[in-house]
Design an enzyme around this catalytic site. Sequence first.
Site, short mmCIF file in Angstrom:
data_model
loop_
_atom_site.label_atom_id
_atom_site.label_comp_id
_atom_site.label_asym_id
_atom_site.label_seq_id
_atom_site.Cartn_x
_atom_site.Cartn_y
_atom_site.Cartn_z
N HIS A 66 50.98 38.36 40.98
CA HIS A 66 50.80 39.82 40.82
C HIS A 66 50.92 40.52 42.14
O HIS A 66 49.91 40.87 42.74
CB HIS A 66 49.43 40.11 40.21
CG HIS A 66 49.31 41.47 39.63
ND1 HIS A 66 48.77 42.54 40.31
CD2 HIS A 66 49.64 41.94 38.41
CE1 HIS A 66 48.76 43.60 39.53
NE2 HIS A 66 49.29 43.26 38.38
N ILE A 72 49.43 43.03 45.01
CA ILE A 72 48.42 44.06 44.75
C ILE A 72 47.34 43.47 43.84
O ILE A 72 47.61 42.63 42.99
CB ILE A 72 49.01 45.35 44.12
CG1 ILE A 72 49.65 45.07 42.77
CG2 ILE A 72 49.97 46.02 45.05
CD1 ILE A 72 50.02 46.33 42.01
N GLY A 75 44.24 46.07 38.63
CA GLY A 75 43.20 47.05 38.34
C GLY A 75 42.06 46.48 37.51
O GLY A 75 40.89 46.81 37.73
N VAL A 76 42.40 45.60 36.59
CA VAL A 76 41.36 45.01 35.75
C VAL A 76 40.37 44.19 36.58
O VAL A 76 39.18 44.12 36.25
CB VAL A 76 41.99 44.18 34.59
CG1 VAL A 76 42.66 42.93 35.13
CG2 VAL A 76 40.98 43.84 33.53
N GLU A 80 36.42 44.60 37.12
CA GLU A 80 35.51 43.45 37.01
C GLU A 80 34.56 43.39 38.20
O GLU A 80 33.37 43.12 38.05
CB GLU A 80 36.30 42.14 36.89
CG GLU A 80 35.46 40.89 36.86
CD GLU A 80 34.52 40.77 35.65
OE1 GLU A 80 33.52 40.04 35.76
OE2 GLU A 80 34.79 41.39 34.61
#
Length: 177
Positions: A66, A72, A75-76, A80
């Site tokens: 990723h 980067i 976002g998830v 978390e």
Amino acid sequence: MSPAPGLLDAPDKARKGLSYSSDDIKRMLPHRWPMLMIDRAYDVVPGVSGRGVKSVSVNEPFFAGHYPDHSIMPGVLIVEAMAQLVAVVYVAEILENTESDPGTDGTAESDASRSVGYLGSISNMKFSRLVVPGDQLTLEARLGQRLGGLRQVKVRASVGSELAAAGTLVVTTGRKG
């Protein structure tokens, strides 16, 4: 450049914030590598608010895919990390209440980690900056109203003075099963 205003800029006057190391957090939360996303917590007012740190390293396993040519943090996983800070604030309250009970036998931390609930919803989450290797995320959480077995929480993550993400989470206040 002045720092971005945070959730905790109006401090809780009545209580002094607590700090937790990564070893403390491992005793407080059931999460383990590679899913333990918080390195340190500080300014924790049990059951109310807290701040935390997530140091983002190029060695994180998610960077392998990723994205390999432009790393980067997903976002998830930022969400978390914020949710895990919420769990620390919540567990700190349980530990504080347990310490005030003279009948406890010293197993409070392991019992408290079993009470960490689940993420129920994510609302109005906005991502405004990419998080890349070498960044240090500063996390903030302020617990809001209880809705039965749920708790609403305002969260934000920043890198230096730049906001990376902010929104509202709803978390369960206990775990079933």
